[in-house]
Design an enzyme around this catalytic site. Sequence first.
Site, PDB file in Angstrom:
ATOM      1  N   CYS A 152       4.527 -13.975   4.250  1.00  0.00           N
ATOM      2  CA  CYS A 152       4.561 -15.002   5.293  1.00  0.00           C
ATOM      3  C   CYS A 152       4.686 -14.279   6.633  1.00  0.00           C
ATOM      4  O   CYS A 152       4.394 -13.078   6.716  1.00  0.00           O
ATOM      5  CB  CYS A 152       5.690 -16.015   5.064  1.00  0.00           C
ATOM      6  SG  CYS A 152       7.359 -15.319   5.072  1.00  0.00           S
ATOM      7  N   ASN A 189       9.063 -13.113   6.694  1.00  0.00           N
ATOM      8  CA  ASN A 189       9.688 -12.654   5.443  1.00  0.00           C
ATOM      9  C   ASN A 189      11.180 -12.984   5.375  1.00  0.00           C
ATOM     10  O   ASN A 189      11.983 -12.240   4.834  1.00  0.00           O
ATOM     11  CB  ASN A 189       9.474 -11.146   5.202  1.00  0.00           C
ATOM     12  CG  ASN A 189       9.882 -10.652   3.813  1.00  0.00           C
ATOM     13  OD1 ASN A 189      10.330  -9.513   3.668  1.00  0.00           O
ATOM     14  ND2 ASN A 189       9.737 -11.459   2.796  1.00  0.00           N
ATOM     15  N   CYS A 232      11.892 -16.813   5.368  1.00  0.00           N
ATOM     16  CA  CYS A 232      11.938 -18.210   4.894  1.00  0.00           C
ATOM     17  C   CYS A 232      11.070 -18.430   3.662  1.00  0.00           C
ATOM     18  O   CYS A 232      11.587 -18.654   2.566  1.00  0.00           O
ATOM     19  CB  CYS A 232      11.498 -19.174   6.005  1.00  0.00           C
ATOM     20  SG  CYS A 232      12.562 -19.153   7.460  1.00  0.00           S
ATOM     21  N   ARG A 233       9.739 -18.401   3.814  1.00  0.00           N
ATOM     22  CA  ARG A 233       8.848 -18.792   2.720  1.00  0.00           C
ATOM     23  C   ARG A 233       8.647 -17.707   1.667  1.00  0.00           C
ATOM     24  O   ARG A 233       8.786 -17.969   0.466  1.00  0.00           O
ATOM     25  CB  ARG A 233       7.476 -19.206   3.295  1.00  0.00           C
ATOM     26  CG  ARG A 233       7.541 -20.485   4.098  1.00  0.00           C
ATOM     27  CD  ARG A 233       6.282 -20.683   4.935  1.00  0.00           C
ATOM     28  NE  ARG A 233       6.191 -19.701   6.015  1.00  0.00           N
ATOM     29  CZ  ARG A 233       5.182 -19.610   6.863  1.00  0.00           C
ATOM     30  NH1 ARG A 233       4.152 -20.422   6.736  1.00  0.00           N
ATOM     31  NH2 ARG A 233       5.197 -18.708   7.827  1.00  0.00           N
ATOM     32  N   SER A 234       8.259 -16.490   2.083  1.00  0.00           N
ATOM     33  CA  SER A 234       7.925 -15.492   1.051  1.00  0.00           C
ATOM     34  C   SER A 234       9.133 -15.034   0.221  1.00  0.00           C
ATOM     35  O   SER A 234       8.961 -14.738  -0.962  1.00  0.00           O
ATOM     36  CB  SER A 234       7.145 -14.310   1.646  1.00  0.00           C
ATOM     37  OG  SER A 234       7.850 -13.661   2.662  1.00  0.00           O
ATOM     38  N   ASP A 236       5.302 -23.542   8.025  1.00  0.00           N
ATOM     39  CA  ASP A 236       6.407 -22.704   8.501  1.00  0.00           C
ATOM     40  C   ASP A 236       7.621 -23.607   8.765  1.00  0.00           C
ATOM     41  O   ASP A 236       7.569 -24.471   9.639  1.00  0.00           O
ATOM     42  CB  ASP A 236       5.945 -22.019   9.804  1.00  0.00           C
ATOM     43  CG  ASP A 236       6.998 -21.090  10.362  1.00  0.00           C
ATOM     44  OD1 ASP A 236       8.166 -21.150   9.922  1.00  0.00           O
ATOM     45  OD2 ASP A 236       6.657 -20.296  11.253  1.00  0.00           O
TER      46      ASP A 236
HETATM   47  P1  4NP Z   1       8.691 -17.322   7.544  1.00  0.00           P
HETATM   48  O1  4NP Z   1       9.324 -18.170   8.750  1.00  0.00           O
HETATM   49  O2  4NP Z   1       7.381 -16.780   8.040  1.00  0.00           O
HETATM   50  O3  4NP Z   1       8.518 -18.330   6.468  1.00  0.00           O
HETATM   51  O4  4NP Z   1       9.711 -16.251   7.212  1.00  0.00           O
HETATM   52  C1  4NP Z   1       9.562 -17.622  10.013  1.00  0.00           C
HETATM   53  C2  4NP Z   1      10.667 -16.831  10.229  1.00  0.00           C
HETATM   54  C3  4NP Z   1      10.918 -16.334  11.483  1.00  0.00           C
HETATM   55  C4  4NP Z   1      10.068 -16.649  12.529  1.00  0.00           C
HETATM   56  C5  4NP Z   1       8.960 -17.435  12.308  1.00  0.00           C
HETATM   57  C6  4NP Z   1       8.693 -17.921  11.046  1.00  0.00           C
HETATM   58  N1  4NP Z   1      10.331 -16.164  13.823  1.00  0.00           N
HETATM   59  O5  4NP Z   1       9.603 -16.512  14.748  1.00  0.00           O
HETATM   60  O6  4NP Z   1      11.316 -15.401  14.005  1.00  0.00           O
END
Ligand code: 4NP
Length: 155
Positions: free
Chosen positions: A9, A12, A14-16, A122
């Site tokens: 994602c 790294n 939240c989703r992955s 996201d």
């Molecule tokens: P992820 O979510 O891609 O599912 O881990 C996010 C985590 C952090 C951020 C964006 C999306 N960020 O902008 O810090």
Amino acid sequence: MQTKVLMVCLGNICRSPLAEGILKAKTDSQVVFVDSAGTAGYHIGNNPDMRSVAVAKKYGIDISGQRCRKFSTIDFAQFDVIYAMDLSNYHDIIALTDDKNEIEKVKLLLEEGNASVSEVPDPYYGGADGFEEVYKLINQACNMIAKKLNSKRSL
Ligand code: 4NP
């Protein structure tokens, strides 16, 4: 032979990490190796977001010990399949590929299963509801992946 699957994602956190934890829970580690990474390096070394840890825990999966790392071009050689959570992640990974073999390893996670959407949204800037929805989408895809990979064992 062990199949190596990488979940990717943006952050790294939240989703992955959820995708890694969920697929690990559904597969035999002797048969399937699962890892996760982010296309961005904002959170390198951090544990997953507490909202992802909470939703995983609700379903009996502990992802709290995972550590964030950034996707690297070395991953094209290390992994058999690279699942992107959304199209932005997909294009960011494709931009790093060198050849057809690498391109063919990259898929959208929700190509697996029959979700009505093609991307895992996201959830970072939203509330707990978003994490529940993300969990369900990833879980459905991982059921399909696990079914395919677990049946390979008998081939
Ligand atoms: P992820 O979510 O891609 O599912 O881990 C996010 C985590 C952090 C951020 C964006 C999306 N960020 O902008 O810090």
